[in-house]
Motif scaffolding. Structure first.
Motif, PDB file in Angstrom:
ATOM      1  N   LEU A  41       6.451   6.827   2.969  1.00  0.00           N
ATOM      2  CA  LEU A  41       5.129   6.531   2.353  1.00  0.00           C
ATOM      3  C   LEU A  41       5.435   5.563   1.041  1.00  0.00           C
ATOM      4  O   LEU A  41       4.647   4.921   0.472  1.00  0.00           O
ATOM      5  CB  LEU A  41       4.341   7.769   2.110  1.00  0.00           C
ATOM      6  N   VAL A  78      -1.856   7.704   6.691  1.00  0.00           N
ATOM      7  CA  VAL A  78      -0.530   6.872   6.205  1.00  0.00           C
ATOM      8  C   VAL A  78      -1.228   5.795   5.392  1.00  0.00           C
ATOM      9  O   VAL A  78      -0.633   5.615   4.155  1.00  0.00           O
ATOM     10  CB  VAL A  78       0.244   6.597   7.155  1.00  0.00           C
ATOM     11  N   VAL A  99      -2.503   6.813   1.656  1.00  0.00           N
ATOM     12  CA  VAL A  99      -1.304   6.891   0.829  1.00  0.00           C
ATOM     13  C   VAL A  99      -0.680   5.645   0.429  1.00  0.00           C
ATOM     14  O   VAL A  99      -0.420   5.441  -0.794  1.00  0.00           O
ATOM     15  CB  VAL A  99      -0.336   8.130   1.247  1.00  0.00           C
ATOM     16  N   GLY A 100      -0.325   4.871   1.444  1.00  0.00           N
ATOM     17  CA  GLY A 100       0.132   3.533   0.955  1.00  0.00           C
ATOM     18  C   GLY A 100      -0.493   2.772   0.066  1.00  0.00           C
ATOM     19  O   GLY A 100      -0.120   2.208  -0.865  1.00  0.00           O
ATOM     20  N   GLY A 117       5.114   6.121  10.488  1.00  0.00           N
ATOM     21  CA  GLY A 117       4.531   7.141   9.710  1.00  0.00           C
ATOM     22  C   GLY A 117       3.587   7.952  10.701  1.00  0.00           C
ATOM     23  O   GLY A 117       3.349   9.221  10.369  1.00  0.00           O
TER      24      GLY A 117
END
Length: 459
Positions: A87, A357, A360-361, A338
């Motif tokens: 991440l 995912v 969060v990125g 991910g």
């Protein structure tokens, strides 16, 4: 199967040939010359050997990564460390890609985060729409990235050779170009350590991607051929990026020279051109230049050739797109892997996993605009990347799935040496942000302390 082999090679190429192949690895080809190239082969071979064993472990057992770590290797906590590192790399890669793309929109760096967010959303959308065609899509972008990189390098070389007339500018440019193929460049221990770490990070170890690739790879797929193809492409494109940097030195100094005698330019503009030249020169000659300064240098190239090289618009477009495609293909793979990992661990559907995912990125990309957070996040992979790669390789050794346990053990010892050394230099840095990056990297190891709890809870 020949078609699948080629597509898998391009998939892994798209993952490996990311932003680090442009931002960091070329530096050491320029500073250390052919000595640096030969040294870089050691971590490259180690990385590909471990990647092969990781992919084979899931390919042989047909377990998914979490099943393999829990049922066979008995280290389920490892996946949480790998997932968190993935991440971080996702957010950093998206930020770097957006930063490169701003030069197609006037060079205003305020667009960096919006473009980073759009890149992650675009990659997520493509994964949702492409579904079974994802492999073909990534392969297509990887081919474009390879072509654009090589063509832009040839164009910059051709234009620089014809445009640079200043003797001093020619001297700096020719010196940088000749150093790439020189055996006489001196080595420094710290520089060599950073070269080793950079290659390990560039080859994508530490994010658990190769385990996931092996879990869905066709049984007839020959990973050896795939990885050998990737190995040679990495060498070609890393040299191409190094020559792009080297040939930019001439136009950079000549632009500064002209600005000194141009009454229409302000002192600030002249100083900016001088600063860009000095940064590029330091990139090409100083192996211990702080990482944040080295990373910035690539982004100067579009500014340097603009107005100083004929056909600058076409060259900039190809160069920026090749860099962006390198980031995009890596982001697509990170999102897909991910998603599979988080869906497996959290028992989520594909859509929810992909959304988690992606979010969060995006958050990491946004946080990178705050204070020294950009330097901190960029420092994470180069301070603990080798240690995370060591942890990633451990389940292969522990589960007795490695084809050659002795070589795996030696490879892990090599990663431990590089990891401890990079941590030492990170904490020795004069930058507090780099030190915080090392601390954040060590925080990613905390889930490993919970391995016994996870084993008991699963029982």
């Amino acid at each position: 199967m020949r078609k699948v082999n080629v597509m898998m090679a391009l998939l892994i190429t798209g993952y490996i040939l990311g932003v680090w192949s442009f931002l960091v690895v070329p530096k050491y080809y320029m500073v250390f010359g052919l000595k640096g190239f030969l040294i870089s082969l050691v971590p490259a071979v180690v990385a590909l050997f471990l990647a092969y064993n990781e992919a084979q472990s899931t390919k042989k057992t047909r377990y998914l990564i979490y099943e393999l770590l829990f049922k066979v290797a008995r280290v389920p906590a490892v996946i949480f460390t790998l997932l968190m590192f993935l991440l971080v790399i996702l957010g950093v890669t998206a930020y770097a890609s957006g930063w490169g793309l701003v030069y197609l929109f006037g060079g205003n760096t305020e667009y960096t985060v919006p473009l980073a967010i759009l890149t992650i959303l675009l990659a997520a959308l493509l994964l949702m729409l492409a579904k079974g065609r994802t492999l073909e899509f990534i392969s297509g972008i990887s081919v474009l990235m390879i072509l654009f990189t090589i063509v832009s390098t040839l164009l910059i070389r051709s234009k620089a050779m014809s445009v640079v007339t200043s003797e001093q500018a020619k001297y700096y440019m020719n010196q940088a170009v000749s150093s790439i193929t020189s055996f006489s460049q001196p080595l420094t221990f710290e520089g060599v350590i950073m070269l080793l770490a950079s290659v390990i990070v560039a080859f994508g170890l530490g994010a658990g991607v190769y385990y996931v690739l092996g879990s869905f790879a066709p049984e007839d797929l020959d990973f050896r051929r795939v990885l050998i193809g990737v190995f040679f492409l990495q060498i070609v494109l890393s040299f191409a990026a190094a020559y792009t940097m080297a040939y930019s030195l001439g136009p950079a100094f000549q632009a500064f020279e002209k600005s000194v005698h141009n009454p229409n330019l302000s002192v600030e503009e002249t100083y900016k051109m001088y600063s860009q030249f000095r940064a590029l020169q330091a990139y090409a000659t100083n192996s211990t230049t702080p990482l944040p300064q080295s990373i910035k240098v690539f982004y100067f190239i579009p500014q340097i050739i603009k107005g100083n090289v004929p056909g600058a618009s076409a060259i900039t477009l190809l160069l920026v797109l090749s860099f962006y495609f390198a980031g995009l293909t890596t982001i697509i793979v990170l999102l897909e892997m991910g998603t599979q990992m988080i869906s497996e661990v959290m028992q989520l559907g594909r859509t929810k996993g992909l959304a988690g995912v992606s979010i969060v990125g995006i958050l990491i990309s946004i946080v990178m605009t705050l204070g020294s957070a950009k330097t901190m996040f960029f420092a994470v992979p180069f301070s603990v990347g080798a240690i995370i790669a060591l942890i990633e390789a451990y389940p292969v050794l522990k589960s007795d799935l490695a084809s050659k346990k002795g070589i795996v053990s030696i490879s892990m010892a090599f990663l431990a040496f590089v990891g401890i050394s990079t941590l030492y230099y990170a904490f020795k840095s004069s930058s507090d942000a780099v030190k915080l990056g090392a601390v954040l990297g060590l925080v990613l190891l905390v889930p490993l302390l919970m391995n016994g709890v996870l084993l008991k809870s699963r029982r």
